[in-house]
Design an enzyme around this catalytic site. Structure first.
Site, mmCIF file in Angstrom:
data_model
loop_
_atom_site.group_PDB
_atom_site.id
_atom_site.type_symbol
_atom_site.label_atom_id
_atom_site.label_comp_id
_atom_site.label_asym_id
_atom_site.label_seq_id
_atom_site.Cartn_x
_atom_site.Cartn_y
_atom_site.Cartn_z
ATOM 1 N N ASP A 80 0.862 -1.249 -0.304
ATOM 2 C CA ASP A 80 0.280 -0.081 -0.085
ATOM 3 C C ASP A 80 0.619 0.949 0.541
ATOM 4 O O ASP A 80 0.570 2.654 -0.475
ATOM 5 C CB ASP A 80 -1.316 -0.048 1.365
ATOM 6 N N HIS A 152 -24.798 -2.645 47.853
ATOM 7 C CA HIS A 152 -24.992 -3.931 47.175
ATOM 8 C C HIS A 152 -26.201 -4.116 46.752
ATOM 9 O O HIS A 152 -26.819 -4.611 46.853
ATOM 10 C CB HIS A 152 -24.272 -4.164 48.154
ATOM 11 N N SER A 282 -41.319 1.391 22.958
ATOM 12 C CA SER A 282 -41.672 0.066 21.948
ATOM 13 C C SER A 282 -42.570 -0.202 20.664
ATOM 14 O O SER A 282 -43.304 0.487 20.671
ATOM 15 C CB SER A 282 -41.902 -0.374 23.038
ATOM 16 N N ARG A 322 9.788 -6.658 15.150
ATOM 17 C CA ARG A 322 8.859 -6.143 14.256
ATOM 18 C C ARG A 322 8.419 -7.830 14.144
ATOM 19 O O ARG A 322 8.451 -8.233 12.593
ATOM 20 C CB ARG A 322 8.358 -5.128 13.694
ATOM 21 N N SER A 327 -0.512 -5.246 11.809
ATOM 22 C CA SER A 327 -0.866 -4.279 10.610
ATOM 23 C C SER A 327 -2.813 -4.578 10.533
ATOM 24 O O SER A 327 -3.256 -2.977 10.790
ATOM 25 C CB SER A 327 -0.339 -4.835 9.924
#
Length: 475
Positions: A80, A152, A282, A322, A327
């Site tokens: 690319d 709680h 709804s 690397r 990628s």
């Protein structure tokens, strides 16, 4: 518009246009070109034979990218970056030979990603400041409205609606601090070379180490950074991505926590998120006013939180200098983490700016539990009136248990106060005063005031004039 292919809903339904454009192909590849220009300028300044006309030609074609030509080259070259080098060279024939001079693909990839993350973090920071401001305004408005506290998820000592809102707000304040820290510590990769050794640049400058160092500094500054990472492999350490995605996941978690509270409070009919006049809650139940925006925040936030472990794993497998498995993964995770948080904060700002509180329901729900909440005050008042603490404690315990049984087993109202009023042991106690809800919330109103003055106002001042406006909700 074609409808025969999948489209990412973060783009089509949720995230803002501003964030989507930041991670779009135009921004990415225009940034590549700006980096090639910065590199050429810096190399020329350090004595390489690059002509001003060549740089001017490059600058004339920063944004008019021929994406079709680049795609054709990529099909042929299967690379690319080189595809875009060739497409740029076609537009800039006199500068073709100096595009990408001495650089590796990660010169444009890594540096562009760092610049995009910087710009995206700045947008996230502005959105956070806007939500913080909205929540603080809500807190101030309801600073002294007593409400039932919960620990709680069970009834606990009363607080105020405003004080609870400061908890939601403070989580975002801490997130903003983390985002700002990430911005302050983000650096450039600049010109590190193929495996991070700068060998190609050392060759370009005939072994002049000082010029190689100067090149790195010049390019870094042209990128708008004050510093570069001290060492890299082929890429900057993917630990940086881990740090950034952790910060974004923190924002998502804060929003998820708060809007979960909103949903619980909506179930208790104490609070509602904005509900538009023609909005349908709804398709089957016309009466419903579902907390759809809070639920949407929860769903997207969960997606973002699950991206953070992905970044950790990517960093962990970057063997030696690397590996390339980062990628494709990062093409997904980095943009979508930012798009997701952008969507979360956009919706959160909408909700926080228009939340509706129903004080009568809040008071009713508190009143049902208030006799239990007031027992400590009643005990102290009875002791002050001359009673024996241990005996009084046992009497209150017995009456409270009996009242609770009436509520739980028979569905009757809480009659604890009536039971205590009928007990001579509490004849000297003003039960009405002991159960005044505002007296049970401690310093909640004052804490709201202090929080806004000490914590929120500096943020408002810092982001004055830079806050983003309310983005349109697409759904």
């Amino acid at each position: 518009m074609s409808h025969d292919r999948y489209e990412n809903p973060l783009i089509t339904r949720y995230a803002s246009t501003e964030m989507a454009q930041l991670w779009g192909a135009q921004r990415k590849h225009s940034t590549w070109r700006r980096l090639w220009i910065a590199l050429a300028e810096a190399e020329a300044e350090l004595g390489l034979p690059i002509k001003p006309e060549q740089i001017a030609e490059l600058k004339a074609h920063v944004d008019d990218i021929d994406f079709d030509a680049a795609a054709k080259y990529e099909r042929e070259l299967r690379h690319d970056v080189m595809a875009h080098v060739h497409a740029y060279g076609d537009q800039c024939p006199s500068a073709r030979g100096i595009i990408h001079l001495g650089a590796t693909s990660q010169f444009v990839n890594c540096n562009t990603e760092l610049m995009l993350m910087r710009d995206s973090l700045q947008l996230v920071a502005r959105r956070l400041a806007a939500v913080i401001d909205a929540l603080a305004r809500f807190a101030a408005e309801h600073r002294a409205l007593p409400t039932l506290g919960f620990t709680h998820l069970q009834p606990a000592q009363p607080t105020t609606v405003g004080k609870r809102a400061t908890l939601w707000c403070y989580d975002l304040v801490m997130d903003l601090e983390e985002i700002e820290h990430r911005l302050a510590t983000l650096k450039a990769r600049s010109t590190k070379g193929t495996t991070g050794t700068q060998a190609s640049f050392l060759e370009l400058f005939d072994g002049d180490h000082n010029k190689v160092r100067q090149l790195e500094k010049l390019v870094m500054q042209k990128m708008g950074f004050d510093s570069a990472y001290a060492v890299t492999g082929q890429t900057y350490s993917r630990k940086v991505d881990q740090f950034v995605l952790d910060a974004l996941a923190g924002v998502a978690a804060s929003a998820h926590k708060a809007t979960s509270d909103f949903r619980i409070l909506a179930m208790r009919k104490e609070l509602e998120e904005p509900f538009e006049k023609s909005q349908i809650g709804s398709s089957a139940m016309p009466y419903k006013r579902n907390p759809m925006r809070s639920e949407r925040i929860g769903g997207i936030a969960r997606f973002v939180m699950n991206l953070a472990p992905n970044a950790v794993q990517t960093h962990a497998v970057q063997w030696m200098e690397r590996t390339l498995d980062d990628s494709a993964n990062r093409r997904l995770t980095l943009p979508q983490a930012f798009l997701g948080v952008d969507a979360v904060l956009t919706i959160y700002h909408n909700v926080a700016s228009g939340m509706v509180v129903y004080p009568e329901v809040v008071a009713k729900n508190l009143g049902e539990e208030l006799p239990f909440m007031a027992t400590e005050n009643i005990l102290m008042a009875a002791v002050t009136a001359g009673g024996d603490r241990q005996e009084l404690h046992e009497l209150i315990r017995q009456h409270a248990q009996a009242a609770a049984a009436e509520v739980k087993q028979k569905g009757k109202p809480n009659d604890l106060m009536a039971r205590l009023a009928a007990d001579e042991a509490f004849a000297g106690v003003d039960l009405n005063a002991a159960t005044a809800s505002i007296d049970l919330v401690g310093r909640s109103p004052e804490q709201v005031d202090e929080f806004i003055a000490d914590v929120v106002e500096p943020i408002r001042e810092r982001y004055k004039g830079s806050q983003v406006g309310a983005a349109e909700l697409k759904v």
